[in-house]
Design a protein around this motif. Structure first.
Motif, PDB file in Angstrom:
ATOM      1  N   LEU A 185       0.825  -1.207   0.000  1.00 48.23           N
ATOM      2  CA  LEU A 185       0.000   0.000   0.000  1.00 48.23           C
ATOM      3  C   LEU A 185       0.857   1.255   0.000  1.00 48.23           C
ATOM      4  CD1 LEU A 185      -2.769  -1.058   2.566  1.00 48.23           C
ATOM      5  CD2 LEU A 185      -3.041  -0.736   0.079  1.00 48.23           C
TER       6      LEU A 185
ATOM      7  N   GLU B 233       2.075   1.769  -3.501  1.00 41.36           N
ATOM      8  CA  GLU B 233       0.989   2.275  -4.358  1.00 41.36           C
ATOM      9  C   GLU B 233       0.707   3.743  -4.059  1.00 41.36           C
ATOM     10  OE1 GLU B 233      -2.161   2.106  -7.204  1.00 41.36           O
ATOM     11  OE2 GLU B 233      -0.316   0.972  -6.859  1.00 41.36           O
ATOM     12  N   ARG B 234       0.744   4.104  -2.769  1.00 41.56           N
ATOM     13  CA  ARG B 234       0.491   5.505  -2.398  1.00 41.56           C
ATOM     14  C   ARG B 234       1.533   6.428  -3.003  1.00 41.56           C
ATOM     15  NH1 ARG B 234       1.839   6.599   3.601  1.00 41.56           N
ATOM     16  NH2 ARG B 234       3.888   6.231   2.627  1.00 41.56           N
TER      17      ARG B 234
ATOM     18  N   GLU C  52      -9.932  10.373 -10.976  1.00 38.49           N
ATOM     19  CA  GLU C  52      -9.722   8.926 -10.813  1.00 38.49           C
ATOM     20  C   GLU C  52      -8.530   8.641  -9.922  1.00 38.49           C
ATOM     21  OE1 GLU C  52      -8.403   5.015 -13.403  1.00 38.49           O
ATOM     22  OE2 GLU C  52      -8.740   6.943 -14.420  1.00 38.49           O
TER      23      GLU C  52
ATOM     24  N   ASN D 167      -9.264   9.451  -6.256  1.00 38.02           N
ATOM     25  CA  ASN D 167     -10.118   8.436  -5.630  1.00 38.02           C
ATOM     26  C   ASN D 167      -9.298   7.197  -5.264  1.00 38.02           C
ATOM     27  OD1 ASN D 167     -12.463   9.954  -5.759  1.00 38.02           O
ATOM     28  ND2 ASN D 167     -13.018   9.204  -7.806  1.00 38.02           N
ATOM     29  N   ARG D 168      -8.418   6.784  -6.159  1.00 39.15           N
ATOM     30  CA  ARG D 168      -7.588   5.612  -5.875  1.00 39.15           C
ATOM     31  C   ARG D 168      -6.636   5.902  -4.712  1.00 39.15           C
ATOM     32  NH1 ARG D 168      -5.068   4.095 -11.554  1.00 39.15           N
ATOM     33  NH2 ARG D 168      -3.862   2.673 -10.223  1.00 39.15           N
TER      34      ARG D 168
ATOM     35  N   ALA E 253      -7.136   7.979  -2.252  1.00 38.32           N
ATOM     36  CA  ALA E 253      -7.931   8.028  -1.017  1.00 38.32           C
ATOM     37  C   ALA E 253      -8.202   6.621  -0.511  1.00 38.32           C
ATOM     38  CB  ALA E 253      -9.232   8.788  -1.267  1.00 38.32           C
ATOM     39  N   ARG E 254      -8.522   5.675  -1.448  1.00 44.33           N
ATOM     40  CA  ARG E 254      -8.767   4.303  -1.027  1.00 44.33           C
ATOM     41  C   ARG E 254      -7.514   3.680  -0.402  1.00 44.33           C
ATOM     42  NH1 ARG E 254     -11.705   4.178  -5.932  1.00 44.33           N
ATOM     43  NH2 ARG E 254      -9.971   3.135  -6.999  1.00 44.33           N
ATOM     44  N   VAL E 255      -6.329   3.986  -1.007  1.00 46.68           N
ATOM     45  CA  VAL E 255      -5.064   3.454  -0.476  1.00 46.68           C
ATOM     46  C   VAL E 255      -4.802   3.996   0.930  1.00 46.68           C
ATOM     47  CG1 VAL E 255      -2.558   3.469  -0.754  1.00 46.68           C
ATOM     48  CG2 VAL E 255      -4.024   3.007  -2.732  1.00 46.68           C
TER      49      VAL E 255
ATOM     50  N   ARG F 113      -7.070   5.059   3.059  1.00 39.14           N
ATOM     51  CA  ARG F 113      -7.996   4.446   4.020  1.00 39.14           C
ATOM     52  C   ARG F 113      -7.549   3.045   4.386  1.00 39.14           C
ATOM     53  NH1 ARG F 113     -11.957   7.133   0.872  1.00 39.14           N
ATOM     54  NH2 ARG F 113     -12.316   5.240  -0.345  1.00 39.14           N
ATOM     55  N   SER F 114      -7.024   2.322   3.432  1.00 36.73           N
ATOM     56  CA  SER F 114      -6.534   0.967   3.710  1.00 36.73           C
ATOM     57  C   SER F 114      -5.341   1.002   4.675  1.00 36.73           C
ATOM     58  CB  SER F 114      -6.143   0.266   2.406  1.00 36.73           C
ATOM     59  OG  SER F 114      -7.258   0.123   1.558  1.00 36.73           O
TER      60      SER F 114
END
Length: 343
Positions: free
Chosen positions: A40, A43-44, A64, A67-68, A70-72, A74-75
């Motif tokens: 993660l 990826e961030r 896009e 959003n990706r 932000a998901r990373v 949060r994970s």
């Protein structure tokens, strides 16, 4: 070293060990989410790099990518914290406080004991007494009682602060002149002070009278006899000095403070009177250095005639062996000494 000293030292060592070893102990704890966390984070960083590098023509991709990202994030936030390998701040400050307290307590307990460890008992006592001296002086000056004045004088005398000791003992004697310790110690201070100032000592001066009075008040006190013998020897009264020093030895068999003085007096007597040399070599070990008695009876004023002493020396009597080697001039000189004591 006392049990309290050992306990404090042990606690200090344990606290130090915990502070040093705790980070090492925690450093080896595994992280079960390490692989996922690494993916993660990679990826961030990649998404952030793309967002920073977007051109005007590619602005349409920003929503896009955001959003990706932000998901990373949060994970990542959902994962449990990774072990830091460091001691928590609360433990660190608690350990440091404990160590500081133990060191502070140790400064007044086992550290002085270590410092005194290299001194002989007399030197260690002097150091300890010197530490207590200011408090004793303050209390004596505030209260003015005889016990406090004596305690101050005793501590000052033992610490070698003779001016303070003289003042304290003099103050105690003003309230109660029948204090043997104060009398003899003030007397010896005055006597030695006269010697250092080049004043001639006289048998009837104040110092001698103080010491003699102390010996009369406390005849069974070893120090009274020791200081009396010292004073008498200063005045050249060697026979009386030896009697007092022998009395000191009988009262304090373990004491060695009179040995050097006795040897000096004997040497002085032997050089002045050959008969005393014969006596010292053959008789003093039993009858005392000055004939005052010891293992054998006293020869002072014993009512012995010259003929009876000669007979005992040649043939022995009771537990006393014969001394046939003492003859001729040596015997005459010895008989003259003992005969003089009878007079």
């Amino acid at each position: 070293m006392t049990a309290l000293t050992l306990t404090l030292l042990a606690l200090l060592l344990v606290a130090g060990a915990l502070l040093v070893l705790a980070p090492l102990r925690q450093a080896g704890v595994s992280d079960p989410d390490a692989l996922r966390r690494s993916e993660l984070e990679t990826e961030r960083e990649r998404l952030f790099a793309e967002l920073r590098g977007l051109t005007a023509a590619a602005e349409g991709r920003r929503p896009e990518l955001e959003n990706r990202a932000a998901r990373v994030l949060r994970s990542l936030d959902g994962l449990p914290p990774a072990p830091s390998g460091r001691l928590p701040a609360g433990w660190l400050w608690g350990g440091l406080t404990l160590a500081a307290v133990l060191v502070g307590v140790g400064a007044f307990s086992f550290i002085p004991a270590w410092q005194l460890g290299g001194l002989n008992p007399g030197e260690a006592k002097t150091v300890k007494t010197a530490v207590l001296l200011p408090g004793l002086a303050e209390r004596a000056k505030a209260n003015g009682s005889v016990p406090d004045e004596l305690a101050w004088g005793r501590a000052a005398f033992d610490a070698g602060q003779y001016d303070q000791a003289a003042g304290a003992y003099a103050a105690a004697l003003k309230q109660n002149p029948r204090q043997p310790e104060a009398l003899r110690r003030l007397g010896i201070i005055l006597l030695t002070r006269d010697d250092t100032q080049g004043q001639a000592a006289r048998p009837n001066d104040q110092a001698f009278l103080l010491i003699r009075t102390a010996a009369q008040l406390a005849p069974d006190d070893p120090e009274s006899q020791l200081l009396l013998g010292f004073a008498l020897s200063r005045y050249g009264q060697d026979t009386l000095a030896l009697n007092a020093l022998e009395r000191y030895r009988s009262l304090n068999p373990q004491g060695r403070d009179a040995d050097e003085m006795i040897a000096v007096i004997r040497g002085r007597q032997n050089s002045a009177d050959p008969g005393l040399g014969v006596y010292a070599a053959n008789c003093a070990s039993c009858h005392g250095a000055a004939g005052g008695g010891g293992v054998g009876p006293s020869l002072l004023h014993a009512g012995l005639t010259r003929a009876s002493v000669a007979l005992i020396v040649r043939n022995g009597k009771g537990a006393m062996p014969a001394f046939p080697q003492i003859s001729g001039k040596s015997l005459d000189e010895l008989l003259a000494v003992v005969e003089g004591w009878q007079k």
